[in-house]
Design a protein around this motif. Sequence first.
Motif, PDB file in Angstrom:
ATOM      1  N   ILE A 130       0.813  -1.223   0.000  1.00  0.00           N
ATOM      2  CA  ILE A 130       0.000   0.000   0.000  1.00  0.00           C
ATOM      3  C   ILE A 130       0.844   1.269   0.000  1.00  0.00           C
ATOM      4  CG2 ILE A 130      -1.971  -1.100   1.129  1.00  0.00           C
ATOM      5  CD1 ILE A 130      -1.162   0.221   3.732  1.00  0.00           C
ATOM      6  N   THR A 131       2.144   1.139   0.229  1.00  0.00           N
ATOM      7  CA  THR A 131       3.014   2.321   0.177  1.00  0.00           C
ATOM      8  C   THR A 131       3.864   2.349  -1.089  1.00  0.00           C
ATOM      9  OG1 THR A 131       4.696   1.144   1.494  1.00  0.00           O
ATOM     10  CG2 THR A 131       3.129   2.556   2.685  1.00  0.00           C
ATOM     11  N   ALA A 132       3.727   1.342  -1.945  1.00  0.00           N
ATOM     12  CA  ALA A 132       4.518   1.302  -3.181  1.00  0.00           C
ATOM     13  C   ALA A 132       4.035   2.368  -4.158  1.00  0.00           C
ATOM     14  CB  ALA A 132       4.412  -0.080  -3.826  1.00  0.00           C
ATOM     15  N   GLY A 133       4.947   2.871  -4.967  1.00  0.00           N
ATOM     16  CA  GLY A 133       4.581   3.868  -5.971  1.00  0.00           C
ATOM     17  C   GLY A 133       4.063   5.140  -5.327  1.00  0.00           C
ATOM     18  N   ARG A 134       2.935   5.606  -5.834  1.00  0.00           N
ATOM     19  CA  ARG A 134       2.337   6.821  -5.262  1.00  0.00           C
ATOM     20  C   ARG A 134       1.874   6.578  -3.835  1.00  0.00           C
ATOM     21  NH1 ARG A 134      -2.961   9.983  -7.709  1.00  0.00           N
ATOM     22  NH2 ARG A 134      -2.911  11.779  -6.278  1.00  0.00           N
ATOM     23  N   GLY A 135       1.434   5.373  -3.553  1.00  0.00           N
ATOM     24  CA  GLY A 135       1.096   4.983  -2.194  1.00  0.00           C
ATOM     25  C   GLY A 135      -0.017   5.786  -1.563  1.00  0.00           C
ATOM     26  N   VAL A 136      -0.082   5.713  -0.237  1.00  0.00           N
ATOM     27  CA  VAL A 136      -1.128   6.392   0.521  1.00  0.00           C
ATOM     28  C   VAL A 136      -0.548   7.583   1.265  1.00  0.00           C
ATOM     29  CG1 VAL A 136      -2.546   4.326   0.785  1.00  0.00           C
ATOM     30  CG2 VAL A 136      -0.756   4.804   2.462  1.00  0.00           C
TER      31      VAL A 136
END
Length: 607
Positions: A130-136
Amino acid sequence: MGQQILVCDVAMGTMLHAAGAALDRSLPELNLSDPVLVSTIHESYLSAGADIIQTNTFGANRLWLGDHGFPDQVDEINRAGVRIARTAQDQCEREVLVAGSVSPAVTASQRRRIGSAERAEVLREQVRAITAGRGVDLIILETFGYLDELVEAVCVVADLTDVPVIAQATFADDAYTLGGETPREVAAVLSGLPVAMLGTNCTIGPQRMLTVAEDLVRYASVPVSAQPNAGQPRRTGPRSFEFAIDGGYFARYIRRFTEAGVSLVGGCCGTTPTHIRAAVGAIRDPDSLVGQQKPPRQRYPLHEPRGASGARPVAGSLAEQLASRRFIVAAAIATPAGGRAGEALEVAAVLQAHGIGLLAVQPPETARTHLDSLDMALHLQQQAGVETVATVTTWDKTIMTLQADLLGAHALGLRSVISTTGSPPVRGDYPAVDGIWEVDSLGLIALLAGLNTGRDSNGLALTTRTSFCVGARVNPGARDMDAEIARARAKVRAGAHFLVSRPVYELDSLLRVVSALEAEEVPLLLSVTPLRSFEEADYLAHEVPGVTIPADTLRAMEQAGRAAARAVGIELAADLLRDARKLVSGVILTAAEEDVAVLTPLLSVVA
């Protein structure tokens, strides 16, 4: 966070189930199979004014997903959940945040066999996704019933990312976590960890959670969040529930949360965009609540039993009393938590001194360990020499277990049983469906009737017959009275010898039940519990399904003030008993918190 009051969205699960998702399916998997539905729910909360939306990733870890056949799709399901929420965020015309929803790594049953190291690895896998890439924008650790697991989760997140963390514990009605920690202990431990905010969510409704939140604010060194359920769930089917709290009541308490110092508010199980819209209005426009009742802040006081009525106990079994058409006077007593049978014996002795010779033993509505009601009834009967009626619930036992327990209890002398389906105590995540449900109250009545004729659950002959006096519940406050009456008649046809009402606070609904069941010629025992405070009346009226509190009663309790509320509650109960005395065959009195002194004026009414 902490600089202004933020409103979080509420129960994703509630909305998905309302849209038709089955209770036994994986809700996070809908991120892949029905992303439009998940997106629509995000948009509905944003339209209601939410400042934060949570990804549909509660329980999206390897262990939870594995129970539904998706253990290898953790990364895919979590990334999809973030992507759907981010898209809804981008389309919103105001500034909002996306929070990654993270549940405990294990369910309550899995906790017994999965250790800390594996739990941490399971969470680590989900947090990476859930924190990968743009994430939260932030992570909300929610519905943690055990402080050690919440601490583990905070440490996992801190090791992987600098995204702000909100750590939320869940508390039961007694203001303890499932692990037995107090709000002060939770606040002290979490305040020393890298969290941006700590708080509480789920399991309890607004009124009970307010007490918890006040303590968290008092002892926390970081901002506090609170997201209550929409009251208690009402069972509508074998695995279906509904919640009844309206937006106005919810908003009134949301306002009180903010007055107590809570920085982030929202909802949990049973809450909807309607509740969020009302909450936003209460915060942004406090005048919208002008004219609505505002209950005083108080905690329920404990009272010591005082005095005795001098009435004489009525001899004979319940069956004998029913057959003789005596007016039955009984008292309800809950099985104590933790197996402390001595406390129940003390209460039983006081009740006997007040002239009560019949005790209805009820299972407590708690997730805490407690004695079985059949065992407690037998113990009181043997040790205190008092006639007992055991309330037996069916949600937590198979029919074979029920049958074995009942045969054993009968062999040891128990003769009276009240059959009820019951509901599992809320232990955190929505919904409360972790029961067995092999048979409901109607099935239990049929089982008891069979045992009385010498037949077991399979129709096979037994070596002896039982002689149970069988009771069943009827609720005068039921929303669908026609269905309730039809079910009561079915219970009588199945073999119930008497009916017991749910607690009643007004006469009209009782009159309807008595009139509708007149042709059945079945004894009806009225349950009466004096109110102690306006806050209690307000809670029952709004958060407990199937309870009707008249507006006049609410006003009387509110106007009484804290000092006189208990006396007013006793007077209202006495008035009800006077009016109902000729309508019913008996009464079961409940002294809240074992405040037996309240029974004295009530006993004088039914003497």
